[in-house]
Design a protein around this motif. Structure first.
Motif, short mmCIF file in Angstrom:
data_model
loop_
_atom_site.label_atom_id
_atom_site.label_comp_id
_atom_site.label_asym_id
_atom_site.label_seq_id
_atom_site.Cartn_x
_atom_site.Cartn_y
_atom_site.Cartn_z
N LYS A 1 0.85 -1.19 0.00
CA LYS A 1 0.00 0.00 0.00
C LYS A 1 0.89 1.24 0.00
CE LYS A 1 -4.03 2.06 2.01
NZ LYS A 1 -5.06 2.01 3.03
N LYS A 2 0.55 2.18 -0.85
CA LYS A 2 1.40 3.38 -1.01
C LYS A 2 0.67 4.62 -0.53
CE LYS A 2 4.59 1.34 -3.72
NZ LYS A 2 5.86 0.96 -3.18
N TYR A 3 1.39 5.45 0.14
CA TYR A 3 0.93 6.81 0.46
C TYR A 3 1.93 7.76 -0.19
CZ TYR A 3 -2.43 5.06 3.89
OH TYR A 3 -3.49 4.45 4.49
N PRO A 4 1.84 7.95 -1.51
CA PRO A 4 2.89 8.68 -2.23
C PRO A 4 3.07 10.11 -1.73
CG PRO A 4 1.02 8.19 -3.67
CD PRO A 4 0.75 7.49 -2.39
N ASP A 5 2.03 10.70 -1.19
CA ASP A 5 2.15 12.10 -0.77
C ASP A 5 2.55 12.27 0.69
OD1 ASP A 5 1.35 12.77 -3.32
OD2 ASP A 5 -0.78 12.68 -2.78
N ALA A 6 2.65 11.15 1.40
CA ALA A 6 2.94 11.27 2.84
C ALA A 6 4.43 11.53 3.08
CB ALA A 6 2.53 9.99 3.54
N ASP A 7 4.73 12.28 4.15
CA ASP A 7 6.13 12.42 4.57
C ASP A 7 6.59 11.08 5.11
OD1 ASP A 7 6.10 15.07 3.94
OD2 ASP A 7 5.59 15.72 5.99
N LYS A 8 7.81 10.66 4.74
CA LYS A 8 8.30 9.36 5.20
C LYS A 8 9.18 9.54 6.44
CE LYS A 8 7.61 6.22 1.62
NZ LYS A 8 6.24 5.80 1.90
#
Ligand SMILES: Cc1cc2nc3c(=O)[nH]c(=O)nc-3n(C[C@H](O)[C@H](O)[C@H](O)COP(=O)(O)O)c2cc1C
Length: 253
Positions: A38-45
């Motif tokens: 699952k990807k949260y491409p816009d989230a800060d990592k």
């Protein structure tokens, strides 16, 4: 509260059972695939450290090296090692009032899962089918005789299982959970089975062995082997375990 046979969860288990004669015609709804991560491409990592300072924790190598193992050394497992794995799967570790708590958690401490084994190559144990008597930490002999091939065939002809030292077969007694939780109890039952299998496989790792979880089997065939009716009690999960072969020689799926 509906009767057990009317519960959605119960009907689900019955309706998704595999049968050798009907499996090819079983309807499989066309459900589109989805990505495995699952990807949260816009989230800060937030990078996680890999250099945690728990090197002394003895569980780390067990988790690191666990892999589903489908090739085994032709070497028996000792009765003590089998006992250790059974204890890890469901052994009683504490008592409080009417409850006997175990190595694995269980929804409502109701312990709906029963453990059976097909003993193939266990030192000082006649080959056969046994039930794990958790309360007395003993094995109940169900039937003797080498069942390795029969188990492998019942598990959709997964031949590697026949060369294992032992196959664990986990059944569920629905009423233990569902009499309290109704339909929701079916969730708990499946989660319990996962805990038990994982503990068993971690314990296998600790004794220089390995195993493979197995959920592909002909339900009626494995139930018949254990003498279960498939209604009040049915096999839900299994795992074959044997001594590890030299590194690099393990088969991969
Ligand atoms: C619910 C479940 C059912 C599985 N059933 C089978 C099975 O029937 N036969 C088999 O060879 N492996 C089976 N596996 C093992 C998976 O293929 C394996 O866990 C997966 O490929 C990941 O590899 P690893 O366990 O080595 O990390 C099962 C695993 C799970 C969790």
């Amino acid at each position: 509260m509906p009767k057990l046979g009317e519960c959605t969860g119960y009907k689900y288990i019955q309706e998704t059972g595999y049968r050798r004669d009907t499996i090819k015609k079983m309807m499989r709804p066309a459900i589109a695939e989805t990505g495995i991560f699952k990807k949260y491409p816009d989230a800060d990592k937030v990078e996680l450290p890999r250099s945690w300072s728990l090197k002394e924790a003895r569980i780390i190598p067990l988790l690191q090296h666990r892999r589903s193992l489908r090739k085994y050394k032709m070497e028996p497992i000792s009765l003590g090692e089998l006992a250790f794995m059974l204890w890890a799967s469901q052994g009683i570790t504490a008592k409080s009032g009417n409850y006997s708590f175990r190595t694995t958690p269980s929804g409502g401490a109701l312990y709906p899962i029963e453990t059976y084994i097909a003993a193939n190559h266990i030192e000082d144990l006649e080959p056969g089918i046994y039930h794990f008597d958790v309360e007395n930490f003993a094995l109940d002999k169900i039937r003797t005789g080498d069942q390795a091939e029969t188990v492998a065939n019942a598990c959709m002809n997964q031949k590697f299982m026949a060369s294992s030292a032992v196959t664990f077969l986990w059944s569920v007694i629905f009423r233990r959970s569902m009499s309290k939780y109704g339909n929701r109890g079916m969730r708990y039952v499946l989660l319990d089975a996962g805990h038990i299998c994982q503990n068993t496989l971690t314990a296998a790792e600790a004794i220089g062995s390995g195993g493979c979880p197995v959920a592909a089997f002909y339900d009626d065939e494995v139930n018949d082997l254990l003498g279960l009716d498939g209604k009040d009690e049915t096999v839900i999960y299994a795992a074959s375990v044997g001594k590890k072969v030299a590194p690099g020689k393990q088969s991969e799926l």
